[in-house]
Design a protein around this motif. Sequence first.
Motif, PDB file in Angstrom:
ATOM      1  N   PHE A 173     -34.104 -26.105  91.039  1.00 43.92           N
ATOM      2  CA  PHE A 173     -34.849 -25.059  91.732  1.00 43.92           C
ATOM      3  C   PHE A 173     -33.855 -24.220  92.525  1.00 43.92           C
ATOM      4  CE2 PHE A 173     -38.094 -28.595  91.822  1.00 43.92           C
ATOM      5  CZ  PHE A 173     -38.802 -28.104  90.755  1.00 43.92           C
ATOM      6  N   ARG A 174     -33.718 -22.968  92.108  1.00 45.62           N
ATOM      7  CA  ARG A 174     -32.659 -22.154  92.711  1.00 45.62           C
ATOM      8  C   ARG A 174     -32.906 -21.789  94.157  1.00 45.62           C
ATOM      9  NH1 ARG A 174     -29.399 -20.433  89.004  1.00 45.62           N
ATOM     10  NH2 ARG A 174     -29.519 -22.501  88.105  1.00 45.62           N
ATOM     11  N   ASN A 175     -34.161 -21.706  94.538  1.00 44.78           N
ATOM     12  CA  ASN A 175     -34.429 -21.141  95.858  1.00 44.78           C
ATOM     13  C   ASN A 175     -34.715 -22.193  96.930  1.00 44.78           C
ATOM     14  OD1 ASN A 175     -34.588 -18.786  97.423  1.00 44.78           O
ATOM     15  ND2 ASN A 175     -36.825 -18.863  97.370  1.00 44.78           N
ATOM     16  N   THR A 193     -24.246 -34.023  91.608  1.00 44.79           N
ATOM     17  CA  THR A 193     -25.354 -33.148  91.239  1.00 44.79           C
ATOM     18  C   THR A 193     -24.852 -31.713  91.150  1.00 44.79           C
ATOM     19  OG1 THR A 193     -25.918 -33.004  93.567  1.00 44.79           O
ATOM     20  CG2 THR A 193     -27.246 -34.496  92.252  1.00 44.79           C
ATOM     21  N   SER A 194     -25.310 -31.018  90.109  1.00 42.76           N
ATOM     22  CA  SER A 194     -24.976 -29.613  89.955  1.00 42.76           C
ATOM     23  C   SER A 194     -23.492 -29.357  89.658  1.00 42.76           C
ATOM     24  CB  SER A 194     -25.379 -28.845  91.221  1.00 42.76           C
ATOM     25  OG  SER A 194     -25.732 -27.547  90.879  1.00 42.76           O
ATOM     26  N   SER A 195     -22.842 -30.352  89.055  1.00 42.88           N
ATOM     27  CA  SER A 195     -21.440 -30.146  88.696  1.00 42.88           C
ATOM     28  C   SER A 195     -21.313 -29.502  87.323  1.00 42.88           C
ATOM     29  CB  SER A 195     -20.689 -31.475  88.720  1.00 42.88           C
ATOM     30  OG  SER A 195     -21.315 -32.423  87.878  1.00 42.88           O
ATOM     31  N   GLY A 196     -22.436 -29.408  86.619  1.00 43.69           N
ATOM     32  CA  GLY A 196     -22.399 -28.770  85.304  1.00 43.69           C
ATOM     33  C   GLY A 196     -22.208 -29.764  84.178  1.00 43.69           C
ATOM     34  N   LYS A 197     -22.811 -30.948  84.332  1.00 43.82           N
ATOM     35  CA  LYS A 197     -22.704 -31.956  83.273  1.00 43.82           C
ATOM     36  C   LYS A 197     -23.353 -31.468  81.985  1.00 43.82           C
ATOM     37  CE  LYS A 197     -24.656 -35.199  85.935  1.00 43.82           C
ATOM     38  NZ  LYS A 197     -24.615 -34.494  87.241  1.00 43.82           N
ATOM     39  N   THR A 198     -24.502 -30.808  82.149  1.00 40.88           N
ATOM     40  CA  THR A 198     -25.238 -30.370  80.966  1.00 40.88           C
ATOM     41  C   THR A 198     -24.397 -29.434  80.099  1.00 40.88           C
ATOM     42  OG1 THR A 198     -27.124 -30.425  82.446  1.00 40.88           O
ATOM     43  CG2 THR A 198     -27.513 -29.589  80.255  1.00 40.88           C
ATOM     44  N   LYS A 200     -21.644 -21.720  77.459  1.00 42.11           N
ATOM     45  CA  LYS A 200     -20.931 -21.146  78.598  1.00 42.11           C
ATOM     46  C   LYS A 200     -19.451 -21.499  78.576  1.00 42.11           C
ATOM     47  CE  LYS A 200     -24.630 -20.396  81.795  1.00 42.11           C
ATOM     48  NZ  LYS A 200     -25.721 -20.608  80.838  1.00 42.11           N
ATOM     49  N   HIS A 201     -18.704 -20.648  79.169  1.00 48.27           N
ATOM     50  CA  HIS A 201     -17.288 -20.890  79.335  1.00 48.27           C
ATOM     51  C   HIS A 201     -17.131 -21.906  80.459  1.00 48.27           C
ATOM     52  CE1 HIS A 201     -13.531 -19.301  78.011  1.00 48.27           C
ATOM     53  NE2 HIS A 201     -13.071 -19.522  79.209  1.00 48.27           N
ATOM     54  N   LEU A 202     -16.511 -23.025  80.197  1.00 43.49           N
ATOM     55  CA  LEU A 202     -16.408 -24.056  81.235  1.00 43.49           C
ATOM     56  C   LEU A 202     -15.385 -23.640  82.297  1.00 43.49           C
ATOM     57  CD1 LEU A 202     -16.412 -27.388  79.189  1.00 43.49           C
ATOM     58  CD2 LEU A 202     -18.351 -26.099  80.097  1.00 43.49           C
TER      59      LEU A 202
HETATM   60  P1  ADP Z   1     -25.787 -31.082  86.498  1.00 45.31           P
HETATM   61  O1  ADP Z   1     -26.428 -31.424  85.187  1.00 45.31           O
HETATM   62  O2  ADP Z   1     -24.426 -31.678  86.672  1.00 45.31           O
HETATM   63  O3  ADP Z   1     -26.659 -31.289  87.710  1.00 45.31           O
HETATM   64  P2  ADP Z   1     -26.012 -28.405  85.494  1.00 45.31           P
HETATM   65  O4  ADP Z   1     -25.373 -28.553  84.174  1.00 45.31           O
HETATM   66  O5  ADP Z   1     -27.474 -28.335  85.558  1.00 45.31           O
HETATM   67  O6  ADP Z   1     -25.472 -29.513  86.493  1.00 45.31           O
HETATM   68  O7  ADP Z   1     -25.359 -27.111  86.186  1.00 45.31           O
HETATM   69  C1  ADP Z   1     -25.780 -26.623  87.426  1.00 45.31           C
HETATM   70  C2  ADP Z   1     -25.953 -25.114  87.345  1.00 45.31           C
HETATM   71  O8  ADP Z   1     -24.693 -24.482  87.143  1.00 45.31           O
HETATM   72  C3  ADP Z   1     -26.821 -24.703  86.182  1.00 45.31           C
HETATM   73  O9  ADP Z   1     -27.653 -23.658  86.605  1.00 45.31           O
HETATM   74  C4  ADP Z   1     -25.853 -24.228  85.132  1.00 45.31           C
HETATM   75  O10 ADP Z   1     -26.413 -23.246  84.305  1.00 45.31           O
HETATM   76  C5  ADP Z   1     -24.707 -23.688  85.967  1.00 45.31           C
HETATM   77  N1  ADP Z   1     -23.451 -23.861  85.254  1.00 45.31           N
HETATM   78  C6  ADP Z   1     -22.819 -25.024  85.044  1.00 45.31           C
HETATM   79  N2  ADP Z   1     -21.677 -24.831  84.360  1.00 45.31           N
HETATM   80  C7  ADP Z   1     -21.586 -23.509  84.121  1.00 45.31           C
HETATM   81  C8  ADP Z   1     -20.619 -22.685  83.453  1.00 45.31           C
HETATM   82  N3  ADP Z   1     -19.525 -23.185  82.923  1.00 45.31           N
HETATM   83  N4  ADP Z   1     -20.855 -21.350  83.426  1.00 45.31           N
HETATM   84  C9  ADP Z   1     -21.957 -20.820  84.007  1.00 45.31           C
HETATM   85  N5  ADP Z   1     -22.907 -21.551  84.638  1.00 45.31           N
HETATM   86  C10 ADP Z   1     -22.729 -22.882  84.696  1.00 45.31           C
END
Ligand code: ADP
Length: 817
Positions: free
Chosen positions: A636-638, A307-312, A278-280
């Motif tokens: 869980f999205r919902n 949480t949910s900051s997009g670490k992965t 993904k594009h950061l």
């Molecule tokens: P964390 O590990 O920090 O809790 P995630 O990496 O799981 O967060 O990211 C949370 C959600 O946001 C995921 O569904 C992920 O696919 C989405 N997401 C994160 N970064 C991006 C990005 N750069 N582009 C699109 N979706 C993203």
Amino acid sequence: MNYFINVILPIPLEKSFTYAITKAEAEFLKPGMRVSVPFGKSKIYTGLVESIHQEKPLVYEAKQIHQILDDTPLVTSIQMKLWQWISKYYMCTVGEVMRAALPSAFILESETVISKNNEVQINDEDLKDDEFIIYEALHHQSSLKIHDLMTILDKKNVLPVIKRLLEKEVINVQEEIYEKYKPKLVRYVKLATAHTSEKALHDLMDSLSRAPKQREVIMTLFSVSAQTKKPVKVSDLITESGASSTIIKTLIDKHILEEYHIQTDRVLYEGDDNEASKHLNEHQEIALSEVIQSFKKQNITLLYGVTSSGKTELYVKLIETQLTQGKQVLYLLPEIALTTQLVERLQNYFGEQVAVFHSKYSSHERVEVWNNVLNNLPKAQIVLGARSSVLLPFQNLGLVIVDEEHESSYKQFDPAPRYHARDTAIVLASLFNAKTLLGSATPSLESYHNAKQGKYGLVELKHRYNNVLMPDIELIDIKDKHKRKRMNGHFSDRLIEEIQETLKEGRQIILFQNRRGFSPIVECNACGHSPQCPNCDVSLTFHQYRNQLRCHYCGYNSVMHKTCEACGSVELDSKGFGTEQVEQEAKLLFPNHNVARMDLDTTRGKYGYEKIITALEQGEIDILVGTQMLTKGLDFRNVKLVGIMNADNMLNFPDFRAHERSYQLMAQVSGRAGRTKERGKVLIQTYNPFHRILQQVSTNDYEHMFEEQMEDRRIYKYPPIYRMIKITLKHKDYQKVNIGADWYAKSLRTVFDKHVLGPEFPPVARIRNQYLKHILVKIPQKQSLAKTKEAIIKINNSFLSVKDFRAVRVILNVDNY
Ligand code: ADP
Ligand code: ZN
Ligand code: ZN
């Protein structure tokens, strides 16, 4: 000239053992190869060559080895260095590390039991004579010991044959009949065959004319399957038709729809092209470049990202860089966070380069991963694994990611080696000159402390992806609610309101209760007696579902008593409450919705965990009640609402980390609410809404939590300010443990004085009929850790040389927190 090897045996010996070899063997052997060797009167073991030399042992006659088992080393020199470090640091033997590291199919020994592998079709011609004899024997007897095989083949040297049979997958090593990795089951629906003819369909639509919602579902089913020409997932049907899962269930119950499951396999990757990463966004970009900068100066960096900051996604970028440099990556996760969701996500990016290593894998599967990593194969460039994957034979490691680094399950408690995978991973990385990235939304105090001290780099990511707001957290004073009669069972009026609201919106709810079972403790109203486990010093827990009393320590169970064992009264009452009771109350409060429960009891069976997660993902569950299993990295999205039923039993847990852990747990559970677009809501029920930790959780104030907790650790001399080693004495005789512990503590005090705590019986002082007593040694920062351990080992040796104490088991646990 005489030649010898030192061999590591997979048993707790202080030293490696010396065996005699021939000159030719000396020229062939290399450290890290296996040999089968005799030991003691009649045992045989698989040993690992540590060194090859010419020094005759002084105190015993070296025996000859039986046979060499490998052509090339199975264990690398870096692994052996890591084993040495683990053994020294965690005060265990190298043999114990060896046993933990090697898949059991690699360490055959006299006690090994083998059985036929029924999952593989064997062609007789593929087997050599001796292999065939054993294969035949296994047709008559389902399992055989190595000793039996010696008799059958009439020779001592049988390990090579077994090794060959294992490689051909003809046999299994028995202690390891693991459940295979659990497949993910996705639920689909189709129109029942009875209705597929044109006429039948017509009739059906007519008959549904007064059930417009059901009709709508059927119409949607047609349009979706016409569009996609693929099977229709229940989840898609729900989204497309806007119907609730209850309506779909009704249609299934009326035999109008038929449900079926398709297994989506999580291990074998069969995807087509890999997805581009993904594009950061700008925050992630900045964090990524900060991590890269930090790595220029530091080998270890902590990524503190909410949480949910997009670490992965950030990890993914770092992994890409490593792969282009031809380096291997280790991605560590707590066992339970190793979910389909994450495996799939990585496989989408990296395809077959991802190898998954899970403790639930069978020995064959683990052997396969081991060999792929050892040979640096393309399909093992990224190892995604739980704790024990730090022990794999990496060749060219460039980066270790420790996700959810605060998780307590990274520490192994039993048996030895009692290692912490995060800390071991850091050492492993340093042996490769590789970098380590620790990631968490709620870092452990020790890691954040290390980062603040400049020992680790620190990078923060404070924005959630898509700017989703952090959940709105509300504290509910249930003492007050009780007083004003605003409680319905364990649900406050606020919680009920919010649940109703959320259900109306068609969103999901997670209810968190930190205990399983119905109502943990049963108590007699007349005399106060509560039924105890006969093997452990602990009250039994009531499980309503089976109408049973169970012990959570040893598994003892009996039927629920009708009357008090002590006084005969029928007034048995339940104190406290668990997940089962929350589930039941939720079912009564919201009878038209699907309530499910996720805890150790409901996930024990085959696919249990997978089924629940998938059902939630698919929208078939409206309210999920669960224990801390729920906190682990699930996306869980919902889910919109999270309710924490009772925060107090976490906060009051008797452990110096209870407050830190409560913060982490609640912040992580809260992080499950509202992960997309909309803001999530969290309700925390408590008797003590002014508790500092709850205030800090509700304002996302990690910093203050950290400062205050560190202050406590300083005052009370706990980690990370002081280090700790816990010594546990264990024996079935109460007196022995008592006297032994006094002796031990007294000796420790002569060296460490006031830094020795105890001996103390733990809250549960008897488990499986063994009494336990703990002694705690606290180690100030300036005191040498190595010297401290030396002194403890000395005392331990004198303790075990006292005849009366010899039978007492002593467990040393370094960094026992
Ligand atoms: P964390 O590990 O920090 O809790 P995630 O990496 O799981 O967060 O990211 C949370 C959600 O946001 C995921 O569904 C992920 O696919 C989405 N997401 C994160 N970064 C991006 C990005 N750069 N582009 C699109 N979706 C993203
Ligand atoms: Zn009684
Ligand atoms: Zn018990």
